[in-house]
Motif scaffolding. Structure first.
Motif, PDB file in Angstrom:
ATOM      1  N   GLN A  50      10.840  -9.164   3.993  1.00 41.52           N
ATOM      2  CA  GLN A  50       9.444  -8.828   4.264  1.00 41.52           C
ATOM      3  C   GLN A  50       8.533  -9.534   3.264  1.00 41.52           C
ATOM      4  O   GLN A  50       8.743  -9.448   2.051  1.00 41.52           O
ATOM      5  CB  GLN A  50       9.230  -7.315   4.184  1.00 41.52           C
ATOM      6  N   PHE A  51       7.532 -10.228   3.792  1.00 40.99           N
ATOM      7  CA  PHE A  51       6.607 -10.972   2.946  1.00 40.99           C
ATOM      8  C   PHE A  51       5.173 -10.577   3.272  1.00 40.99           C
ATOM      9  O   PHE A  51       4.832 -10.331   4.432  1.00 40.99           O
ATOM     10  CB  PHE A  51       6.805 -12.481   3.151  1.00 40.99           C
ATOM     11  N   ARG A  52       4.355 -10.542   2.249  1.00 42.26           N
ATOM     12  CA  ARG A  52       2.960 -10.120   2.422  1.00 42.26           C
ATOM     13  C   ARG A  52       2.225 -11.032   3.382  1.00 42.26           C
ATOM     14  O   ARG A  52       2.467 -12.232   3.443  1.00 42.26           O
ATOM     15  CB  ARG A  52       2.238 -10.113   1.072  1.00 42.26           C
ATOM     16  N   THR A  53       1.296 -10.416   4.127  1.00 42.96           N
ATOM     17  CA  THR A  53       0.447 -11.173   5.031  1.00 42.96           C
ATOM     18  C   THR A  53      -0.978 -10.649   4.919  1.00 42.96           C
ATOM     19  O   THR A  53      -1.219  -9.605   4.313  1.00 42.96           O
ATOM     20  CB  THR A  53       0.954 -11.049   6.485  1.00 42.96           C
TER      21      THR A  53
ATOM     22  N   ASN B 190      -1.048  -4.068  -0.018  1.00 43.38           N
ATOM     23  CA  ASN B 190      -0.313  -5.222   0.488  1.00 43.38           C
ATOM     24  C   ASN B 190       0.163  -4.925   1.903  1.00 43.38           C
ATOM     25  O   ASN B 190       0.652  -3.823   2.174  1.00 43.38           O
ATOM     26  CB  ASN B 190       0.885  -5.539  -0.415  1.00 43.38           C
ATOM     27  N   LYS B 191       0.057  -5.901   2.791  1.00 45.72           N
ATOM     28  CA  LYS B 191       0.333  -5.680   4.213  1.00 45.72           C
ATOM     29  C   LYS B 191       1.492  -6.547   4.692  1.00 45.72           C
ATOM     30  O   LYS B 191       1.671  -7.684   4.236  1.00 45.72           O
ATOM     31  CB  LYS B 191      -0.936  -5.967   5.030  1.00 45.72           C
ATOM     32  N   TYR B 192       2.247  -5.989   5.647  1.00 45.57           N
ATOM     33  CA  TYR B 192       3.430  -6.647   6.189  1.00 45.57           C
ATOM     34  C   TYR B 192       3.490  -6.363   7.691  1.00 45.57           C
ATOM     35  O   TYR B 192       3.213  -5.245   8.126  1.00 45.57           O
ATOM     36  CB  TYR B 192       4.705  -6.118   5.529  1.00 45.57           C
TER      37      TYR B 192
ATOM     38  N   LEU C  51      12.054  -4.914  -0.344  1.00 47.02           N
ATOM     39  CA  LEU C  51      11.277  -5.771   0.550  1.00 47.02           C
ATOM     40  C   LEU C  51      11.871  -7.179   0.601  1.00 47.02           C
ATOM     41  O   LEU C  51      11.913  -7.811   1.664  1.00 47.02           O
ATOM     42  CB  LEU C  51       9.821  -5.817   0.099  1.00 47.02           C
TER      43      LEU C  51
ATOM     44  N   MET D  63       5.922  -6.390  11.216  1.00 49.57           N
ATOM     45  CA  MET D  63       7.343  -6.322  11.576  1.00 49.57           C
ATOM     46  C   MET D  63       7.503  -5.781  12.981  1.00 49.57           C
ATOM     47  O   MET D  63       6.579  -5.192  13.551  1.00 49.57           O
ATOM     48  CB  MET D  63       8.082  -5.437  10.583  1.00 49.57           C
TER      49      MET D  63
END
Length: 239
Positions: A218-221, A11-13, A213, A15
């Motif tokens: 922070q939310f997945r992208t 899973n990617k974030y 998270l 920031m």
């Protein structure tokens, strides 16, 4: 011996630097830095991605089918001509990432990826992975297409090595000088001060991490380094 077969969810974030420092410090309650990252020192990963003349692998990947695959040579820092590197086959099937790699010296990796002919097996190679890569190369005529490098900080869970988190910044790329030993320079792929975090877990993430998270907003992208480089190239009008 380095792990050569991975099966995990990623899973990617995205920031900024402030969020990175805040999140990194909170993660230290449950995780510890990779041995290459003591005192928050980066290590550099360099990659050479292979594709067809018409960029079939990355175009297919961007269409997000249930199955996609990539081939790359990965080194650490700027490898010497006789350095040990990894030739990696990365597949994604219904969200599960399967990465298989074998150690080779740099010249063996270039020759294998460029010709499709596997080198004679040596003790440092993974024979099964060599055969799988040989099969991929029998299906596609691949050539080096893009160089990608980035600076990384990695962390492992104190409770289990099944959970790993990486932070990548200073992501840069080039489509000339397509040799790992030519240096780690390139054009920036993201604005300065941006970080890509990847949460890599064999199973679901622990509750404490999901809560952290959420608290940090922070939310997945969806973010593919090679995919974003390719889209940037298209926007620039290069083919």
């Amino acid at each position: 011996m380095a792990i050569e077969v991975f099966n995990r969810y990623e899973n990617k974030y995205l920031m900024d630097t402030e969020a990175f420092h805040r999140l990194y410090n909170r993660l230290l309650e449950h995780m510890e830095a990779d041995e290459h990252n003591r005192n928050q020192q980066f290590y550099t990963i360099s990659n050479l991605y292979y594709d067809t003349d018409h960029n079939s692998l990355i175009r297919t990947s961007l269409a997000k089918p249930k199955y996609r695959e990539k081939l790359r040579i990965r080194g650490y820092g700027v490898p010497k001509p006789d350095a040990t590197v990894y030739l990696e086959l990365k597949k994604k099937v219904r969200g599960l990432v399967n990465k298989r790699r074998t150690a080779l010296n740099l010249q063996e990796a270039y020759t294998f990826a460029g010709s499709g002919i596997a080198p004679p097996l040596a003790p440092y190679m993974n024979g099964q992975v060599v055969r799988e890569i040989e099969y991929l190369l029998s299906r596609y005529a691949l050539q080096p297409k893009v160089y990608l490098a980035y600076d990384r900080i990695a962390m492992f869970s104190k409770a289990s090595r099944d959970l790993r988190i990486t932070f990548d910044t200073n992501i840069r790329s080039r489509r000339t000088e397509l040799q790992l030993e030519s240096g780690d320079h390139g054009e920036q792929l993201m604005p300065p001060g941006q970080w890509l975090m990847e949460v890599k877990a064999e199973k679901t993430v622990p509750i404490w991490l999901a809560r952290l998270l959420s608290e940090e907003g922070q939310f997945r992208t969806s973010f593919s380094k090679y995919g974003n480089e390719y889209k940037k190239m298209l926007r620039a009008g290069n083919t």
